[in-house]
Design an enzyme around this catalytic site. Sequence first.
Site, PDB file in Angstrom:
ATOM      1  N   HIS A   1       2.290   8.824   4.775  1.00 48.76           N
ATOM      2  CA  HIS A   1       1.416   9.831   5.400  1.00 48.76           C
ATOM      3  C   HIS A   1       2.157  10.548   6.530  1.00 48.76           C
ATOM      4  CE1 HIS A   1      -2.342   9.057   3.327  1.00 48.76           C
ATOM      5  NE2 HIS A   1      -2.203   7.760   3.513  1.00 48.76           N
TER       6      HIS A   1
ATOM      7  N   ASP B   1       2.301   2.766   3.217  1.00 46.64           N
ATOM      8  CA  ASP B   1       1.413   3.936   3.056  1.00 46.64           C
ATOM      9  C   ASP B   1       1.432   4.837   4.283  1.00 46.64           C
ATOM     10  OD1 ASP B   1      -0.994   5.353   1.867  1.00 46.64           O
ATOM     11  OD2 ASP B   1      -1.939   4.498   3.650  1.00 46.64           O
TER      12      ASP B   1
ATOM     13  N   HIS C   1      -1.685  10.764  -0.781  1.00 39.68           N
ATOM     14  CA  HIS C   1      -1.396   9.937  -1.960  1.00 39.68           C
ATOM     15  C   HIS C   1      -1.048  10.816  -3.146  1.00 39.68           C
ATOM     16  CE1 HIS C   1      -4.396   6.828  -0.125  1.00 39.68           C
ATOM     17  NE2 HIS C   1      -3.360   7.077   0.656  1.00 39.68           N
TER      18      HIS C   1
ATOM     19  N   SER D   1      -7.284   4.128  -0.948  1.00 42.48           N
ATOM     20  CA  SER D   1      -7.077   2.679  -0.927  1.00 42.48           C
ATOM     21  C   SER D   1      -8.374   1.899  -1.106  1.00 42.48           C
ATOM     22  CB  SER D   1      -6.381   2.256   0.369  1.00 42.48           C
ATOM     23  OG  SER D   1      -5.077   2.784   0.396  1.00 42.48           O
TER      24      SER D   1
ATOM     25  N   ASP E   1       0.853  -1.194   0.000  1.00 43.73           N
ATOM     26  CA  ASP E   1       0.000   0.000   0.000  1.00 43.73           C
ATOM     27  C   ASP E   1       0.889   1.245   0.000  1.00 43.73           C
ATOM     28  OD1 ASP E   1      -1.880   2.081   0.662  1.00 43.73           O
ATOM     29  OD2 ASP E   1      -3.214   0.538   1.453  1.00 43.73           O
TER      30      ASP E   1
ATOM     31  N   GLU F   1      -0.984  -8.101   2.012  1.00 45.04           N
ATOM     32  CA  GLU F   1      -0.778  -6.654   1.980  1.00 45.04           C
ATOM     33  C   GLU F   1       0.279  -6.174   2.975  1.00 45.04           C
ATOM     34  OE1 GLU F   1      -3.627  -4.026   3.698  1.00 45.04           O
ATOM     35  OE2 GLU F   1      -2.984  -2.328   2.474  1.00 45.04           O
TER      36      GLU F   1
ATOM     37  N   ASP G   1      -1.400  -0.050  -4.676  1.00 41.19           N
ATOM     38  CA  ASP G   1      -2.679   0.564  -5.053  1.00 41.19           C
ATOM     39  C   ASP G   1      -2.477   2.008  -5.516  1.00 41.19           C
ATOM     40  OD1 ASP G   1      -1.907   1.252  -2.488  1.00 41.19           O
ATOM     41  OD2 ASP G   1      -3.877   0.923  -1.584  1.00 41.19           O
ATOM     42  N   HIS G   2      -1.396   2.633  -5.013  1.00 38.52           N
ATOM     43  CA  HIS G   2      -1.048   4.028  -5.349  1.00 38.52           C
ATOM     44  C   HIS G   2       0.257   4.328  -4.647  1.00 38.52           C
ATOM     45  CE1 HIS G   2      -2.080   4.916  -1.236  1.00 38.52           C
ATOM     46  NE2 HIS G   2      -3.211   4.253  -1.410  1.00 38.52           N
TER      47      HIS G   2
HETATM   48 MG    MG Z   1      -4.184  -0.737   2.771  1.00 36.39          MG
HETATM   49 ZN    ZN Z   2      -3.028   6.109   2.445  1.00 34.46          ZN
END
Ligand code: MG
Ligand code: ZN
Length: 358
Positions: A255, A251, A320, A78, A37, A246, A293-294
Site C-alpha cells: 500500500h 500488505d 490490492h 483482507s 498478507d 500472519e 490472501d491476495h
Molecule cells: Mg491482514
Molecule cells: Zn491491504
Amino acid sequence: MKKASYLILTIIILFITYNFVAKDNNQAKNVILLIGDGMGVTQIYAAMSVSEKPLNFEKFKHVGFHKTYSANSYITDSGAGGTALATGVKTKNKRIGVDTLGNPLKSILVYAEENQLVTGLVSTSAITHATPASFIASDSSRYNYENIAKDFLDVDIDIFIGGGKNHFNKREDQLNLIDSLKKNNYQVIDGVNNLDEKAEGKFAVFTADKHNPKILDGRGDMLSVSTEKAINILSKNKEGFFLMVEGSQIDWGGHDKDIDYVVSETLDFDKAIAKALEFAIKDKKTLVIVTADHETGGLTLVDGDLEKKEITAEFSTDDHTAVMVPVFAFGPGAENFGGIYENTDIFEKMMTAFGFKK
Ligand code: MG
Ligand code: ZN
C-alpha cells in the site's frame, strides 16, 4: 455360494484396510497455516533475490495457486480473503466470518476446538485486524474492532499473540475485556518475551496497544519468537492443534509502494516459516501451509542483479490486485495443494487433512 461370500468378505476387508491406511497417511494431527498478507509471487522473489541465503519458501516441494476474487469483487480485501481461507465461503469485501447475507460462518479454528484440538492465532498487526479476525469473529464490517475483540471471548482459543490491546481495554463501551479474559482463565501477558512457554493454560499475549511496529522500525523477532512459542505451547496437546500465523505488513508495504518495507516484512515472515518447518520436520504429523490472501501493489521487478543482491521494483497500484497467489505445503496431505483452485479450497483441504466432518 460359500466361496463367493468369502471372496466378498475378503474384498470388503481389503477395501476397509486400504482406506484406513490411505486416509491415515494423508491425515495431519496439526495444521500450521501461515498467511503473508498481500504476498504474491513477486514479493517472494524480491525477498529471495536480495537474501544472502536461500529462503525457506524454496524448501517446499508442493506448490499451487489459488484464485482470490471475492463474492462481490474481482479484487478482494483482507476481510473477504481471510474469511474464504478460514471458512471456505466467498463473501463480500469487508465482511468477517459471515456470508453474503450476513449469516455467521464456522471457521477451521472453531472446527478444531470442537474436535478437541487446541488453537492459536499470531499476527504482526492488531489481533482484531481482518486476517486473524476471520478465524474467530463474525461481523458485517472488519472495522468493528471492538465487536471483534468481544468475539474472542466466545471461542475457546488457547493462545493469541498480537497487537490491538486497546480494543480490549480502552473501549467506547467502557467494558474491560482484559478482566473478562482473566475470568475465562486466560493469563494476560504484555510482550511475547514475557510468555513462559513451559507454563500451562490459555494465553492472551499483547505485543502492542495498536499495531506492532514495522520490522524496519524495530519490531525485532516478535513474529518468529511468537510462532515458536505458540507451537511449543500448543504441541503439548495430545489431540493436535491448529495455528494461524500472519505476516500482516507485507500488505502495508505494498500500500505504501515501499519495496524495502515489502522485502523486510517478507524476510521476517520467512523466519516464521522456518519455525513451522523445523517443528513439522521433527514431528512428521504436522501440515504446514504458506499462502496469501491476495497480492498488494501490483509489484513487478524490472531489473536486478543476483550477484549484487539488487532489485529494481515498480508498483502499478497502491491497492490490492486480482492475480492468483501461491500456496506452499509440507507434511501429511501436502500433495493435495498442487494445482490451481479457489481460495475457499484451502479451508476444504485443511478439513480433509484433519479428517473433520461438517
Ligand atoms: Mg491482514
Ligand atoms: Zn491491504
